[in-house]
Design an enzyme around this catalytic site. Structure first.
Site, PDB file in Angstrom:
ATOM      1  N   SER A 133      17.221   1.647 -20.284  1.00 54.22           N
ATOM      2  CA  SER A 133      16.757   1.908 -18.917  1.00 54.22           C
ATOM      3  C   SER A 133      16.284   0.593 -18.299  1.00 54.22           C
ATOM      4  CB  SER A 133      15.629   2.938 -18.949  1.00 54.22           C
ATOM      5  OG  SER A 133      14.591   2.475 -19.763  1.00 54.22           O
TER       6      SER A 133
ATOM      7  N   CYS B 176      -4.633   3.929   3.544  1.00 49.96           N
ATOM      8  CA  CYS B 176      -4.918   5.305   3.141  1.00 49.96           C
ATOM      9  C   CYS B 176      -6.285   5.406   2.470  1.00 49.96           C
ATOM     10  CB  CYS B 176      -3.781   5.857   2.289  1.00 49.96           C
ATOM     11  SG  CYS B 176      -3.645   7.647   2.490  1.00 49.96           S
TER      12      CYS B 176
ATOM     13  N   HIS C 178       0.835   5.016   5.733  1.00 54.66           N
ATOM     14  CA  HIS C 178       1.385   4.052   4.769  1.00 54.66           C
ATOM     15  C   HIS C 178       2.419   3.159   5.459  1.00 54.66           C
ATOM     16  CE1 HIS C 178      -0.251   5.736   0.976  1.00 54.66           C
ATOM     17  NE2 HIS C 178      -0.336   6.824   1.717  1.00 54.66           N
TER      18      HIS C 178
ATOM     19  N   GLU D 195       3.583   0.461   4.495  1.00 58.38           N
ATOM     20  CA  GLU D 195       4.478  -0.192   3.529  1.00 58.38           C
ATOM     21  C   GLU D 195       5.818   0.528   3.389  1.00 58.38           C
ATOM     22  OE1 GLU D 195       1.742   1.483   2.843  1.00 58.38           O
ATOM     23  OE2 GLU D 195       1.780   2.521   0.915  1.00 58.38           O
TER      24      GLU D 195
HETATM   25  N1  GLN Z   1      -6.939  10.571  -1.757  1.00 58.80           N
HETATM   26  C1  GLN Z   1      -6.884  10.359  -0.337  1.00 58.80           C
HETATM   27  C2  GLN Z   1      -6.421  11.591   0.406  1.00 58.80           C
HETATM   28  O1  GLN Z   1      -5.795  12.467  -0.165  1.00 58.80           O
HETATM   29  C3  GLN Z   1      -5.996   9.162  -0.002  1.00 58.80           C
HETATM   30  C4  GLN Z   1      -4.564   9.357  -0.367  1.00 58.80           C
HETATM   31  C5  GLN Z   1      -3.759   8.083  -0.407  1.00 58.80           C
HETATM   32  O2  GLN Z   1      -4.304   6.978  -0.522  1.00 58.80           O
HETATM   33  N2  GLN Z   1      -2.448   8.195  -0.348  1.00 58.80           N
HETATM   34  O3  GLN Z   1      -6.648  11.721   1.569  1.00 58.80           O
END
Ligand code: GLN
Length: 536
Positions: A14, A383, A509, A511
């Site tokens: 892999s 996030c 996000h 990214e």
């Molecule tokens: N744990 C947090 C939430 O559910 C942030 C989630 C994350 O960073 N993707 O809101």
């Protein structure tokens, strides 16, 4: 014209980089004017990787339409600059779930439901689904796992059947394999490749092209030998040497004529030379940086950088735009404390606090954010990173010492991050977060607006908790600006600080949307701020 199907399988071991080879071939075909998409078939039984710990399988990538998928889809998007969707990642879990639901509906009344034909039929349906949209001339399907794995057998069988059903020029199998180098005898060995091709043959699949990962160039004789033993043309033995960056792979495959070999086998025109101008420009900028910055990636999965794949790649894209080499330092948030934070973060030009779930390492994240805020170090929170920035501000600027997220402390008097109301009724964990693309409106006075150059953007989400608007006025009074908001729900999407060179955190996000040809504006700005900081 019906779509053409290319299957990419892997042998010997892999981690040979099937995803990168698939993405590179797709890039070359796209650069020649073909419309291409890539699909990943994952042989595990989870319905999607959304519930997997990142240590298991690396990052969970999220598509525009909210699918939680394998990280290879991130490579596909970064290379092709076109979005993927739910249909681009299929797992054994999804296949069985569908077939079993059908069985319960009575779709197979009277019949025994079996791997062949019912499971293989469903696999074939999922493969052909993308072709039937009419959007793509070529579908590349990457089969996860390694040939010989018990769990990938139904997929290989589905490939065999499709090769038999489709016209010869409409289906093609590329097998990615390894030529190990024995240091003691100073030679490359072909036996593992022969064996893995044999294993494919036992399942009735003859590969058309072999892509051989190797640390040393393959001689002409060796190509001939591999071709002879594996029943392929010798121009179909493609050398894949190790290269400095994954973004070199399309050019290396171009040199090896992988695209031409594929097109001629599929009876498609090779008339248009690939237009890779902007790709090459990116590589020139990436490889000739004028600046260098050190950015700390503060997270709790730093032992496995694949957990932050899209963030790492987004820095490569944004670094090239800024002509800067971004040296990422992985910093474990569990190891950051008040008494060592200056020593751990003191030589950084920027600090990114990563996404995450649960309370492990969060106090270290909060300490890192405090350090960035107080020392005017460029900061970018993503996030969970944004949620921690809000908590840090509440505790240390507003003075609510018990401020917290209800994810970690359900009883706090200052739940500055709280579960979204529509999440409170949900108990099932799979695919139930706020997922996929949502619109965000930007405040025109903000750093975010300056970065995007637009007042309305769309960004992808994956979370259950949110900024608690009950406390909005207190935050704004104390100097934390909510600069991006969802127009429908009023959820806070971006927060930033005014009296700081660059302190910005996002609930979404960014990214996931950064590609080679479209680096993400917030990453570009953050790297720019880090360059400025490094020169101050
Ligand atoms: N744990 C947090 C939430 O559910 C942030 C989630 C994350 O960073 N993707 O809101």
């Amino acid at each position: 014209m019906s779509a053409k199907y290319i299957f990419v399988t892997g042998g010997v071991t892999s981690s040979l980089g099937k995803g990168i080879i698939a993405a590179s071939l797709a890039k070359l075909l796209q650069a020649r004017g073909y419309s291409v998409t890539i699909q990943k078939l994952d042989p595990y039984i989870n319905v999607d990787p959304g519930t997997l710990n990142p240590y298991e399988h690396g990052e969970c990538y999220v598509t525009e339409d909210g699918a939680e998928t394998d990280l290879d889809l991130g490579h596909y998007e970064r290379f092709l600059n076109t979005p993927t969707s739910q249909a681009n990642n299929v797992t054994t879990g999804k296949i069985y779930q569908h077939v079993i639901n059908q069985e319960r509906q009575g779709a197979f009344l009277g019949k025994t439901v079996q791997v062949i034909p019912h499971i293989t039929d469903e696999i074939k349906r999922r493969i052909k689904l993308l072709g039937e949209t009419g959007q793509f001339e070529i579908i590349i399907t990457e089969i996860g796992g390694t040939v010989g794995d018990i769990e990938s057998l139904p997929y290989i069988e589905a490939v065999r059947q499709l090769k038999w059903e489709l016209k010869e020029e409409d289906a093609l199998v590329i097998h990615l394999t390894l030529l190990p180098y024995l240091n003691s005898s100073k030679e490359l060995k072909t036996k593992p490749t022969q064996h893995s091709v044999k294993m494919l043959l036992e399942s009735g699949v003859q590969p058309d092209i072999l892509v051989c990962r190797t640390e040393h160039s393959i001689s002409k004789e060796m190509r001939k030998k591999i071709a002879l033993f594996c029943n392929v043309d010798s121009n179909a033995v493609i050398e894949a040497l190790d290269v400095p960056t994954i973004y070199d792979v399309p050019l290396m495959m171009l040199k090896e004529k992988l695209d031409k070999t594929v097109l001629s086998k599929m009876k498609l025109s090779t008339k248009n030379e690939p237009d890779l101008e902007s790709w090459k420009n990116f590589l020139v900028r990436h490889k000739n940086p004028k600046h260098e910055v050190r950015i700390g990636l503060v997270g709790k999965y730093v032992e496995l950088p694949d957990a932050y794949k899209s963030i790492i790649e987004a820095f490569i894209h944004a670094g090239a735009t800024n002509e800067a080499r971004v040296r990422l330092q992985y910093i474990h948030s569990e190891l950051i404390a008040d008494d060592n934070v200056a020593q751990k973060l003191g030589d950084l030009d920027g600090i990114l606090v990563a996404p995450g779930f649960g309370d492990r390492g969060i106090e270290g994240k909060i300490t890192a954010i405090k350090y960035a805020r107080e020392n005017q170090v460029p900061f970018f929170g993503i996030c969970l990173g944004m949620q921690m920035a809000v908590i840090e501000f509440a505790r240390n600027v507003i003075g609510w010492k018990d401020a917290h997220s209800t994810e970690m402390n359900a009883k706090t008097k200052h739940p500055v991050i709280d579960m979204m109301p529509d999440q409170k009724k949900i108990t099932a964990k799979g695919g139930t977060m706020r997922l996929g693309a949502y619109v965000c409106e930007l405040n025109k006075e903000s750093k975010a607006y300056k970065a995007y150059g637009s007042s309305k953007v769309t960004e992808r989400h994956r979370h259950r908790f949110e900024f608690n608007n009950k406390f909005l006025a207190d935050f704004e009074q104390a100097g934390l600006v909510v600069s991006g908001t969802n127009p429908d729900t009023k959820l806070a999407e971006i927060v930033e600080l005014k009296n700081h060179p660059y302190f910005l955190a996002v609930q979404f996000h960014p990214e996931y949307r950064s590609t080679v040809l479209n680096p993400h504006p917030l990453f570009i700005r953050f790297v720019k701020a880090a360059v400025a900081f490094s020169q101050s």
